[in-house]
Write a protein that holds these residues in place. Structure first.
Motif, short mmCIF file in Angstrom:
data_model
loop_
_atom_site.label_atom_id
_atom_site.label_comp_id
_atom_site.label_asym_id
_atom_site.label_seq_id
_atom_site.Cartn_x
_atom_site.Cartn_y
_atom_site.Cartn_z
N LEU B 443 48.18 46.70 103.15
CA LEU B 443 47.18 47.53 103.81
C LEU B 443 45.93 47.22 103.83
CD1 LEU B 443 46.85 50.49 105.30
CD2 LEU B 443 47.15 51.57 102.78
N THR B 444 45.30 46.87 102.30
CA THR B 444 44.01 46.36 102.28
C THR B 444 43.65 45.10 103.24
OG1 THR B 444 44.31 47.01 99.97
CG2 THR B 444 42.53 45.62 100.44
N GLU B 445 44.77 44.17 103.09
CA GLU B 445 44.38 43.05 104.10
C GLU B 445 44.40 43.27 105.41
OE1 GLU B 445 43.71 39.61 103.26
OE2 GLU B 445 43.16 40.94 101.54
N ALA B 446 45.19 44.33 105.87
CA ALA B 446 45.32 44.74 107.34
C ALA B 446 44.01 45.36 107.81
CB ALA B 446 46.59 45.75 107.53
N GLU B 447 43.47 46.25 107.01
CA GLU B 447 42.27 46.76 107.17
C GLU B 447 41.22 45.82 107.31
OE1 GLU B 447 43.00 51.21 105.16
OE2 GLU B 447 42.17 49.81 103.93
N ALA B 448 41.24 44.85 106.29
CA ALA B 448 40.05 43.96 106.20
C ALA B 448 40.05 42.88 107.65
CB ALA B 448 40.47 42.79 105.26
N VAL B 449 41.31 42.64 108.06
CA VAL B 449 41.36 41.58 109.23
C VAL B 449 41.34 42.70 110.64
CG1 VAL B 449 42.59 39.98 108.33
CG2 VAL B 449 43.96 41.62 109.43
N GLY B 450 41.56 44.11 110.33
CA GLY B 450 41.59 45.03 111.67
C GLY B 450 42.75 44.92 112.40
N ASP B 451 43.82 44.73 111.97
CA ASP B 451 45.17 44.77 112.57
C ASP B 451 45.63 46.22 112.58
OD1 ASP B 451 47.78 44.42 113.29
OD2 ASP B 451 47.87 42.45 112.17
N GLU B 452 45.51 46.90 113.80
CA GLU B 452 45.65 48.24 113.77
C GLU B 452 47.36 48.46 113.73
OE1 GLU B 452 43.92 50.79 114.23
OE2 GLU B 452 42.05 49.48 114.14
N GLU B 453 48.08 47.65 114.32
CA GLU B 453 49.64 48.02 114.15
C GLU B 453 50.14 47.71 112.81
OE1 GLU B 453 53.40 45.73 116.30
OE2 GLU B 453 51.30 45.70 117.32
N ALA B 454 49.65 46.80 111.93
CA ALA B 454 49.74 46.45 110.67
C ALA B 454 49.16 47.87 109.82
CB ALA B 454 49.19 45.16 109.98
N ILE B 455 48.21 48.37 110.27
CA ILE B 455 47.49 49.29 109.19
C ILE B 455 48.46 50.75 109.47
CG2 ILE B 455 45.65 51.14 109.28
CD1 ILE B 455 43.79 48.73 110.06
N VAL B 456 48.82 50.98 110.71
CA VAL B 456 49.64 51.89 110.95
C VAL B 456 51.14 51.78 110.16
CG1 VAL B 456 51.09 53.40 112.50
CG2 VAL B 456 48.73 52.72 113.18
N LEU B 457 51.60 50.74 110.03
CA LEU B 457 52.76 50.51 109.27
C LEU B 457 52.89 50.55 107.73
CD1 LEU B 457 55.90 49.65 109.59
CD2 LEU B 457 55.07 47.29 109.30
N GLN B 458 51.84 49.77 107.24
CA GLN B 458 51.61 49.97 105.89
C GLN B 458 51.20 51.35 105.37
OE1 GLN B 458 52.93 47.65 104.50
NE2 GLN B 458 53.40 46.35 106.19
N ARG B 459 50.34 51.96 106.13
CA ARG B 459 49.98 53.49 105.69
C ARG B 459 51.26 54.38 105.83
NH1 ARG B 459 44.49 55.08 109.01
NH2 ARG B 459 43.31 53.86 107.31
N LYS B 460 52.11 53.84 106.62
CA LYS B 460 53.40 54.60 106.43
C LYS B 460 54.09 54.32 105.23
CE LYS B 460 57.68 55.03 109.13
NZ LYS B 460 58.08 54.12 110.33
N ASN B 461 54.23 52.94 104.90
CA ASN B 461 55.01 52.37 103.73
C ASN B 461 54.47 52.86 102.38
OD1 ASN B 461 56.96 51.11 105.26
ND2 ASN B 461 55.59 49.20 105.28
N VAL B 462 53.06 52.78 102.38
CA VAL B 462 52.43 53.46 101.06
C VAL B 462 52.33 54.90 101.14
CG1 VAL B 462 49.89 53.36 99.98
CG2 VAL B 462 50.80 51.25 101.27
N GLY B 463 52.44 55.52 102.11
CA GLY B 463 52.66 57.12 102.09
C GLY B 463 51.34 57.84 102.29
N VAL B 464 50.28 57.03 103.00
CA VAL B 464 49.13 57.93 103.11
C VAL B 464 48.95 58.12 104.79
CG1 VAL B 464 47.95 56.82 101.31
CG2 VAL B 464 47.68 55.56 103.40
N LYS B 465 48.12 59.14 105.12
CA LYS B 465 47.83 59.53 106.30
C LYS B 465 46.91 58.61 106.94
CE LYS B 465 50.63 63.08 106.48
NZ LYS B 465 51.51 63.66 107.15
#
Lengths: 122, 465
Positions: B443-465
């Motif tokens: 999630l941290t990496e996805a946010e760093a590179v601005g990968d929206e799709e990955a951010i959504v997926l990893q937020r789901k995996n981590v359990g944050v909104k």
């Protein structure tokens, strides 16, 4: 043909010309003569042959190093590259830089830190 | 025997059992203290491991790890490493079931006992990444003690002062080291007052090995207590004379480039002071040498020595060696890749070499992980952590040197394979302690590179909104 050791420090420190105490423009006979002389001196354990100078300071000399240096310089192709990397003249060892002063209030590393926790080894 | 007396006997037995259970839960924390203070320091690995199995409350989610941790503490206390016992402990850790924080700390202690200190440090940091609610407090305390001892032994007192007083994991030993260091260095601790002499003595008195920590106590007591930081401006250190002065060779571009090259690549630890400007200067010096007399000089010597090699071929080989050296130098001094590529000429060639090396290393490890995930080839949990640490390090090194450009280039592949790997660990193997931090890292990496799709997926995996 290779450009000598990949490690730049070894490339300079073990350059055959520095090992033999010769300059790149010397002749083939000089290489053989100097090599044999150094081998004899090393066999006798003479201190003057025990080290040689490089642009970055002295290095220990051994009979193996001398033999390897002579072998390297017998091949003209390899010698060409070693000549290139021996362009800088060897210099006497520069005075060692003084370690930077420690901050006024600082601690030494605590060598017994693990042992103080009851661990004999880190 | 009448029914009434039988019933009475049953009630009595039940009451006695309940009472014993209550008593046991009260004294159980003492058992861990006994293991740490009495059993483990004597190097009794199997005894410590067996006794720790009784600490069911302390290691509720990680009983196997707690037992291995006790054994590993005893292993570390032995005078010499015993590989047989280390293998036995690893066998305990390798049994089926998810690995918890205590198991990771045990693996760290085993690695440290083998002398693999970097791996041990990685594992202790991994243990700190476990969810605090699930990670046994005793394991987190041991991990923190090890990290503090490691920092103290390296003379990294800043880290000692930071970790030594962490509220949830600080022990008497780490608190003493942190407070003593703060006193001697005359620096404040975070959210802690400066200790009085009596306070320091009290902290020291609670340390397990007072003999070894006594010199530090005396040094701290000899330093006057300061109520606030009074850090004097340090005098600038005298610059050490360089072992070689390239300016002496300013008239000859080849000799000048070689002198500069020797100064940065061959002089001991000179690379520590290398800046991007220095590196650009070195690249330019080589460009001037290659554009100037280098070829003519080689051509003259080729004629004298009657070599088979042509002067152009020899020069190309030297150029390649120089580019290799520059790439290694930039990597070692952690100079951004852009400093090389922007320098042009031989610097750009070095940049390409370094870029390829960084990407190849990440790609190699990432593909190995992909293949293993696909084939569902399990490793013991500790080995899983080691492999992940190795890939993460290679990736983070590439990011450090290659910047955002390389980060964006690597992330899609890394995300795909690491995510699949973490999902496999989570779903099939129930290794929540390992896979949870992986999702957070992604999630941290996805946010760093601005990968929206990955951010959504990893937020789901981590359990944050």
């Amino acid at each position: 043909m290779s450009a000598g050791p990949a490690d730049p420090q070894r490339r300079l420190a073990d350059n055959p010309f520095y090992v033999l105490g010769l300059r790149p423009e010397c002749g083939r006979l000089d290489v053989e003569r100097e090599g044999q002389k150094l081998l004899g001196m090393l066999e006798l354990g003479l201190k003057s042959a025990a080290s040689y100078m490089t642009p970055l300071g002295p290095q220990p000399r051994s009979a193996d190093k001398v033999r390897a240096a002579m072998a390297e310089l017998r091949s003209p192709d390899r010698r060409l590259l070693h000549e290139f990397w021996a362009l800088l003249p060897p210099k006497p060892e520069p005075p060692r830089p003084q370690p930077p002063p420690k901050p006024e209030h600082d601690l030494e590393p605590f060598a017994g830190a693990f042992a103080a926790h009851g661990w004999k080894r880190p | 025997m009448s029914f009434a007396s039988l019933l009475g006997l049953v009630i009595l037995v039940l009451a006695l059992a309940a009472w014993l259970l209550l008593l046991w839960s009260a004294i159980e924390p003492l058992l861990w203290l006994v293991i740490r203070r009495i059993v483990a320091p004597r190097g009794l690995v199997r005894t410590a491991a067996t006794l720790a199995r009784l600490c069911r409350g302390g290691f509720e989610h990680d009983l196997r790890g707690g037992s291995a941790l006790a054994g590993a503490l005893a292993l570390a206390a032995r005078g010499a490493h015993d590989e047989r016992l280390a293998t036995w402990l690893e066998g305990q850790l390798g049994k089926p079931g998810a690995l918890g924080a205590a198991g990771v700390v045990a693996a760290g202690l085993i690695a440290a006992s083998r002398g693999q200190r970097d791996a041990a440090r990685d594992l202790m940091h991994n243990a700190a990444g476990f969810d605090a609610e699930r990670a046994p407090a005793a394991a987190r305390v041991v991990a923190n003690e090890w990290l503090v001892a490691d920092a103290a032994e390296r003379g990294d007192w800043g880290t000692v002062m930071r970790l030594g007083v962490r509220r949830d994991v600080a022990s008497a030993q780490t608190r003493f080291l942190a407070f003593a260091a703060a006193r001697v260095r005359r620096q404040p601790l975070i959210d802690e007052p400066s200790a009085t002499d009596a306070g320091l003595r009290w902290l020291w008195w609670r340390t397990p090995d007072r003999g070894r920590t006594r010199p530090l106590l005396l040094q701290a007591l000899a330093t006057p207590r300061v109520m606030h930081s009074r850090k004097p401006t340090p005098k600038p250190p005298e610059p050490a004379p360089p072992p070689l002065d390239p300016a002496e060779f300013a008239g000859d571009p080849v000799a000048y480039a070689q002198a500069l090259h020797a100064l940065w690549t061959a002089a001991e630890a000179a690379w520590r002071n290398l800046s991007p400007t220095h590196l650009a200067g070195l690249c330019k010096a080589w460009d001037a040498a290659f554009a100037g007399p280098a070829l003519a000089r080689l051509a003259a010597r080729v004629q004298v020595l009657t070599t088979v090699t042509k002067a152009e071929a020899a020069l190309a080989q030297i150029r390649r060696s120089v580019a290799d050296d520059l790439a290694q130098l930039a990597s070692r001094a952690q100079i951004p890749l852009s400093a090389l590529t922007e320098a042009g000429g031989v610097g750009a060639e070095a940049g390409l070499l370094l870029r390829a090396e960084l990407l190849t290393e990440v790609e190699k490890q990432n593909q190995a992980l992909r293949l293993r995930t696909q084939q569902k080839r399990k490793l013991p949990a500790v080995e899983e952590l080691r492999e992940w640490n190795s890939l993460r390090r290679a990736y983070e090194r590439a990011v450090l040197l290659g910047g955002l450009e390389l980060r964006r280039l690597m992330f899609p592949d890394i995300h795909l394979h690491v995510c699949n790997y973490a999902v496999w660990l989570w779903n099939d193997r129930k290794e929540y302690g390992i896979s949870g931090p992986l999702f957070r890292w992604l999630l941290t990496e996805a946010e760093a590179v601005g990968d929206e799709e990955a951010i959504v997926l990893q937020r789901k995996n981590v359990g944050v909104k």
